[in-house]
Design an enzyme around this catalytic site. Structure first.
Site, PDB file in Angstrom:
ATOM      1  N   LYS A  54      10.421   1.410   2.938  1.00 35.24           N
ATOM      2  CA  LYS A  54       9.158   0.359   1.529  1.00 35.24           C
ATOM      3  C   LYS A  54      10.313  -0.263   1.065  1.00 35.24           C
ATOM      4  O   LYS A  54      11.551  -0.602   0.477  1.00 35.24           O
ATOM      5  CB  LYS A  54       8.869   1.980   0.976  1.00 35.24           C
ATOM      6  CG  LYS A  54       7.950   1.147  -0.398  1.00 35.24           C
ATOM      7  CD  LYS A  54       6.740   0.861   0.303  1.00 35.24           C
ATOM      8  CE  LYS A  54       5.634   0.500  -0.352  1.00 35.24           C
ATOM      9  NZ  LYS A  54       4.432   0.266   0.224  1.00 35.24           N
ATOM     10  N   CYS A  85       3.530  -9.583  -1.124  1.00 38.17           N
ATOM     11  CA  CYS A  85       2.694  -8.279  -1.594  1.00 38.17           C
ATOM     12  C   CYS A  85       1.289  -8.834  -2.410  1.00 38.17           C
ATOM     13  O   CYS A  85       1.580  -8.741  -3.534  1.00 38.17           O
ATOM     14  CB  CYS A  85       3.663  -7.257  -2.736  1.00 38.17           C
ATOM     15  SG  CYS A  85       2.388  -5.800  -3.437  1.00 38.17           S
TER      16      CYS A  85
HETATM   17  C1  DHB Z   1       2.316  -2.789  -0.950  1.00 40.39           C
HETATM   18  C2  DHB Z   1       1.524  -4.212   0.048  1.00 40.39           C
HETATM   19  C3  DHB Z   1       2.136  -4.527   0.911  1.00 40.39           C
HETATM   20  O1  DHB Z   1       1.448  -5.643   1.807  1.00 40.39           O
HETATM   21  C4  DHB Z   1       3.035  -5.572   0.695  1.00 40.39           C
HETATM   22  O2  DHB Z   1       4.114  -6.429   1.283  1.00 40.39           O
HETATM   23  C5  DHB Z   1       4.494  -3.967   0.103  1.00 40.39           C
HETATM   24  C6  DHB Z   1       3.887  -3.694  -0.637  1.00 40.39           C
HETATM   25  C7  DHB Z   1       1.870  -2.221  -1.757  1.00 40.39           C
HETATM   26  O3  DHB Z   1       0.664  -2.483  -2.132  1.00 40.39           O
HETATM   27  O4  DHB Z   1       2.286  -1.103  -2.245  1.00 40.39           O
END
Ligand code: DHB
Length: 312
Positions: free
Chosen positions: A48, A131
């Protein structure tokens, strides 16, 4: 586990035993989730996106399955980069590359984290420029000057293969401008696309948006976005230096989807929504379906397909 050589590929000269890995997205925040990916058929373990400090993420409801995908505004729930630094050695014991996704809330944050992971045994670094879900923080990928400034700083901080996760673009001039910038930097790969940011799904029964954060605006994922993902992979394949690999992301649910991404120019693919919806069995299934399709079409290797979209 031995995998068929047919699906062997590579990103930034790091060998992958299969074509399909998880995307930085669902089910890859905790140690347990990452080890589950390690034990699966995924080609690599992608974390993540991490921030300097741990984050709980946005308020719920922040994810909704839809007929053809999902909408989400998770808000970067993650353990904080120090936890992922500690996890890298044990994740490498699964004998597959570990890709650390970095998503600082500022350039200074990204510099701190790239430096830190440069000193780790992580195989590849993916800096997330896209994001859409942090209120008040525009997506870096849509600010070309900021992309250039960020790459100027970040590329000097590591010898590891460094890639960036891009937002989807929708105009040929944007592909031209972004590729012109990227070709000036020693990046190893791009991952494209991220979810389509700031979309709105309304439930006519409740008369509300289906998710709560940012007034309902969230990232659209899954089958809805595959044609946009394919276009972004193909447009960048036509414009980037040959040594910049492209990781295809967006709406990959089966072997045929992965095959289409290979034709468009993806050296490997990442899977988010089908992993969220079906669990880690999706990696084996998609790899197997892809291998069967290649065999049926008479290809000996995925490498024969990458970038070979036929012209009329
Ligand atoms: C999240 C969503 C995304 O599209 C990304 O690139 C990174 C994080 C999120 O909301 O956690």
């Amino acid at each position: 586990m031995t995998r068929p050589t047919t699906l062997q590929s590579s990103i930034g000269q790091v060998t992958l035993d299969s074509y399909v890995m998880n995307a930085s997205g669902p089910r890859c925040s905790s140690a347990e989730e990452l080890h589950l990916i390690g034990r699966s058929n995924a080609a690599a373990i992608v974390t993540k996106s991490c921030t300097i400090l741990p984050r709980e993420g946005n308020a719920e409801p922040r994810y909704r399955d839809l007929e053809l995908g999902a909408i989400q505004s998770m808000g970067l729930p993650n353990l904080g980069y120090n936890a992922y630094l500690d996890l890298v050695p044990e994740l490498l014991e699964h004998n597959k590359p570990v890709v650390v996704s970095i998503s600082g809330l500022s350039l200074a944050d990204n510099e701190t984290m790239v430096k830190a992971f440069d000193g780790s045994d992580a195989s590849l670094l993916e800096v997330n420029f896209s994001c859409p879900n942090i209120a008040g923080k525009p997506q870096t990928a849509y600010d070309f000057e900021q992309v250039e400034n960020s790459l100027t700083r970040l590329c000097s901080l590591t010898d590891k293969p460094l890639g960036i996760k891009l937002a989807p673009y929708f105009d040929m001039s944007h592909f031209d401008s972004m590729a012109e910038i990227l070709n000036r930097f020693p990046i190893a790969f791009i991952s494209t696309i991220n979810s389509i940011g700031n979309t709105l799904i309304i439930d006519p029964q409740t008369e509300r948006a289906v998710i709560k954060p940012k007034g309902g605006f969230g990232g659209l994922c899954g089958q809805y976005v595959k044609p946009i993902g394919l276009a972004n992979v193909h447009a960048f394949r036509q414009r980037l230096r040959d040594d910049i690999d492209i990781v295809g992301v967006g709406g990959i649910y089966n072997g045929t989807d992965a095959f289409e991404y290979a034709l468009a120019g993806a050296s490997a693919v990442q899977v988010a929504t089908s992993f969220q919806q079906q669990g880690e069995g999706c990696f084996q299934r998609i790899n197997d379906e892809l291998a069967a399709l290649l065999e049926a079409k008479g290809y000996a290797s995925i490498k024969e397909v990458i970038g070979q979209l036929k012209a009329f």
